[in-house]
Design an enzyme around this catalytic site. Structure first.
Site, mmCIF file in Angstrom:
data_model
loop_
_atom_site.group_PDB
_atom_site.id
_atom_site.type_symbol
_atom_site.label_atom_id
_atom_site.label_comp_id
_atom_site.label_asym_id
_atom_site.label_seq_id
_atom_site.Cartn_x
_atom_site.Cartn_y
_atom_site.Cartn_z
ATOM 1 N N GLU A 295 0.806 -1.230 0.000
ATOM 2 C CA GLU A 295 0.000 0.000 0.000
ATOM 3 C C GLU A 295 0.835 1.274 0.000
ATOM 4 O OE1 GLU A 295 0.358 -2.289 2.414
ATOM 5 O OE2 GLU A 295 0.300 -1.406 4.421
ATOM 6 N N HIS A 319 -8.133 -3.912 -1.263
ATOM 7 C CA HIS A 319 -7.384 -4.040 -0.011
ATOM 8 C C HIS A 319 -6.322 -2.941 0.112
ATOM 9 C CE1 HIS A 319 -5.412 -6.337 3.314
ATOM 10 N NE2 HIS A 319 -4.336 -5.730 2.824
ATOM 11 N N GLU A 320 -5.514 -2.806 -0.913
ATOM 12 C CA GLU A 320 -4.423 -1.814 -0.827
ATOM 13 C C GLU A 320 -4.984 -0.397 -0.777
ATOM 14 O OE1 GLU A 320 -1.911 -3.235 0.056
ATOM 15 O OE2 GLU A 320 -2.244 -5.235 -0.749
ATOM 16 N N HIS A 323 -6.034 0.567 2.666
ATOM 17 C CA HIS A 323 -4.917 0.983 3.524
ATOM 18 C C HIS A 323 -4.692 2.500 3.486
ATOM 19 C CE1 HIS A 323 -3.078 -2.534 5.287
ATOM 20 N NE2 HIS A 323 -2.923 -3.170 4.129
ATOM 21 N N GLU A 342 -3.845 -4.308 9.364
ATOM 22 C CA GLU A 342 -4.369 -5.333 8.454
ATOM 23 C C GLU A 342 -5.791 -5.788 8.776
ATOM 24 O OE1 GLU A 342 -3.078 -5.786 5.691
ATOM 25 O OE2 GLU A 342 -1.008 -5.093 5.968
ATOM 26 N N ASP A 401 8.847 -9.474 10.654
ATOM 27 C CA ASP A 401 8.278 -10.172 9.508
ATOM 28 C C ASP A 401 7.892 -11.621 9.849
ATOM 29 O OD1 ASP A 401 7.631 -9.858 6.737
ATOM 30 O OD2 ASP A 401 9.218 -11.307 6.301
ATOM 31 N N TYR A 409 -4.743 -10.250 9.972
ATOM 32 C CA TYR A 409 -5.705 -9.975 8.906
ATOM 33 C C TYR A 409 -7.093 -10.498 9.270
ATOM 34 C CZ TYR A 409 -1.721 -9.083 5.730
ATOM 35 O OH TYR A 409 -0.605 -8.575 5.138
#
Ligand code: BES
Ligand code: ZN
Length: 634
Positions: A295, A319-320, A323, A342, A401, A409
């Site tokens: 995003e 979705h992006e 954001h 998320e 990460d 999510y």
């Protein structure tokens, strides 16, 4: 100087923590709600309480042959009274020179290297409000992927893209790389004249003869959202506010695929308020891009694997785009609060999809998400970090990460759906919209969100809810709403018919979307003969599918059932596509048998140089990869 709200909140928090007086000149009107949190980011060496960046000017030269960026970064900084130093994050950077605004050298040094990189400590003189750092990127800069012409769509020119989230921006820019620190940026980027540069900022729409591009990002953003792509790019508008960038052979297809972007943007604005970033464009990158989408403000970075030719995977754009509110406007303060980015975005994405395609469509997406979540919960429960299934994470001491999973999510979105069900949609929508407005351009901790939730939604509506069971407990709480999809019930029925003897080609599959095929392939019987796999492939041309979601789901079944007729396709797919979401299940499935493990090693040896460092990191771990002769890239 007028303080921006984020900076102000940082200073206020710092003051609350150390007892020093409030900064002078704070404007009571713009003061955010004071929070008792102390925002400590375990994934940055920066000490924003002492000195913090407020603006960044980049002057970069991109050398596509040496695969290096050389740059000068000039920072406006705000310092606490008596600040003696400013600390920037770096990872693998060579620092050539550090001066103040007048050109006077500033004493500086790089600290010890850890998984966070190396802190760049710069000594400040009294009143220093500007610093200038001249630097070069290192050979294996983690954010950067340099692609040879063969790895691009058009195969003529090289390509470069960056990926900042979560803590990779420090590998190409010395910066305070914490999601809780925001600043504005401008950039001037020099690239070879046959290429064009685009960033997460105001962008050019055509190449120029000098190969020099300038960018402005007047809204304050965190470092992980700074992004750059360099390639032989074309631009094609979709409507007034939206458009696509891609290589020449891709740009038309991309513009067709994303024809709905303007409608999505308007739908999003109707739901949760104005889009505050100017234009919204998407760049379609080469297939090694490690994510579906990223995003980056004003310019979403996207994988070409969503170009299916039937617009069936454009929910990724929703979705992006979402954001632009959840994540880019109101930003997780630390990576422990990742679910605030998320979970909200999945909820918002689903609302956009529902508004455009109807509840049936959104229901399928929700069910697929739930299936992914349940599989992730099993994996996490059996892992070294079972606590990673909490919404509020504790990632201190770890690469963030590794702990950023489907939980944020789908469990996050499920929590918001539960809240919606408690108060009804109109009240919930008003609450979310007010949340984005109140905290725009600020960072958000889980505690701060929960306090706001209690005060503005739960208490006024007399809702009593075990919030802790959602936020601080593992697993999926029993009161999680169950997604419903009648269309998947029909798919289940067709699977039953096939199992009971109806030939595959006679199943009622006409009109099935990508989502129905994904559900079908995920729910095939446990044991399947090679003849049955052949029958499916003959009927539906699955091995030849140009739809990456369908193909990946099919290939996973092929590995599981040892249907080796598809292994050549598996080999070519894994050698071209670097999207981690596809790589992980395929390599994981391969490790389930001895034959598969050998195949995985063979494929990975040739594919690894084609992957971005984030995918390499994950698959190295997954395969316990040890290579005495590492390929040049990593
Ligand atoms: N921000 C994420 C990508 C990301 C997450 C990058 C964590 C680095 C660390 C992006 O918005 C995202 O979630 N992408 C998904 C697609 C989406 C439709 C669920 C992806 O890449 O698959
Ligand atoms: Zn996302």
């Amino acid at each position: 100087m007028a303080l921006n709200p984020t900076l102000l909140s940082l200073l206020l928090l710092a003051c609350a923590a150390c007892g020093s007086p409030e900064p002078e000149g704070s404007d009571p009107v713009t003061e955010p709600v004071e929070s008792t949190d102390h925002v400590m980011d375990h994934h940055s060496n920066a000490r924003p309480q002492e000195a913090v960046i407020t603006h960044l000017d980049l002057d970069l030269a991109v050398d596509m042959v040496q695969q290096q960026i050389q740059g000068t970064a000039s920072y406006s900084i705000h310092t606490a009274p008596d600040a003696k130093r400013i600390i920037l994050d770096t990872d693998g950077l060579s620092i050539d020179r550090v001066t103040d605004g007048s050109g006077a050298e500033l004493e500086h040094g790089l600290g010890d290297s850890t998984f966070l990189g190396r802190p760049l400590n710069i000594a400040l003189k009294k009143g220093t409000d500007k610093i200038i750092v001249t630097y070069r990127t290192g050979e294996n800069a983690k954010a950067l992927q340099w692609l040879a012409p063969q790895q691009t769509a058009d195969k003529v020119h090289p390509f470069l893209f960056t990926q900042g989230q979560a803590i990779l921006t420090r590998s190409w820019i010395p910066v305070q790389d914490s999601p809780g620190i925001r600043f504005t940026y401008n950039a001037k980027v020099k690239v070879p004249t046959e290429l064009m540069a685009v960033m997460s900022a105001s962008n050019p729409q055509a190449r120029n003869n000098e190969g020099v591009y300038t960018f402005t990002m007047p809204q304050a953003i965190p470092a992980y959202l700074i992004a750059l792509a360099v390639g032989d790019l074309e631009f094609k508008p979709v409507d007034q506010r939206t458009g696509v960038y891609a290589e020449r052979s891709v740009v038309e297809r991309a513009a067709w695929e994303f024809a709905d972007m303007g409608t999505m943007l308007e739908t999003a604005e109707r739901l949760y308020g104005p889009y505050r970033w100017g234009r919204y464009d998407v760049i379609v990158l080469p297939p090694s891009f490690p994510f579906g989408g990223m995003e980056n403000p004003r310019l979403t970075f996207a994988t070409p694997t969503i170009l299916t030719g039937d617009r069936s995977l454009t929910s990724l754009v929703a979705h992006e785009l979402a954001h632009s509110w959840s994540g880019n406007l109101v930003t997780n303060a630390t990576w422990n609060d990742f679910w605030l980015n998320e979970g909200f975005t999945v909820y918002f994405e689903s609302r956009i999809s529902e508004a455009i395609h109807g509840p049936d469509y959104a229901g399928m997406l929700q069910q697929l998400g739930r299936q992914d979540l349940l599989a992730t919960l099993v994996r996490i429960a059996n892992s070294a970090h079972p606590e990673d299934s909490k919404l509020r994470l504790d990632l201190a001491g770890r690469d963030p990460d590794d702990g950023m999973t489907e939980v944020a999510y789908e469990k996050g979105a499920a929590f918001l759906r539960l809240l919606e069900s408690k108060v009804g949609r109109p009240k919930f929508d008003a609450f979310i919209r007010e949340y984005f407005d109140t905290f725009a351009f600020q960072s958000m901790t889980t505690d701060r969100f929960l306090a706001h939730l209690q005060e503005h939604l739960l208490a006024p509506n007399n809702v009593v809810l075990d919030v802790a069971s959602w936020v601080d407990a593992t697993g999926l709480p029993a009161d999680a709403p169950t997604p419903i999809s009648d269309r998947f019930n029909k798919v289940d029925h067709e699977i039953q018919r096939w199992v009971q003897g109806t030939p595959a080609k006679e199943l009622a599959t006409s009109g099935w979307s990508t989502f129905e095929w994904m559900h079908f392939l995920r729910h095939l019987p446990q044991t399947l003969t090679d003849a049955q796999m052949d029958e499916l492939d003959k009927a539906y041309k699955l091995t030849a599918s140009g739809n990456a979601e369908v193909l990946a789901a099919w290939l996973e079944q092929c590995i599981r059932t040892d249907h080796d007729a598809a292994f050549a396709r598996l080999d070519s797919f894994l050698n071209t596509v670097g999207r981690r979401k596809f790589l992980v299940p395929l390599y994981t499935q391969l490790t389930a048998s001895e034959k598969g493990r050998i195949l995985a090693q063979t494929i990975y040896r040739s594919a690894r140089p084609n992957y971005h460092s984030v995918s390499v990191h994950t698959i190295d771990d997954l395969l316990a990869w040890k290579d005495n002769h590492p390929p040049v890239n990593f």
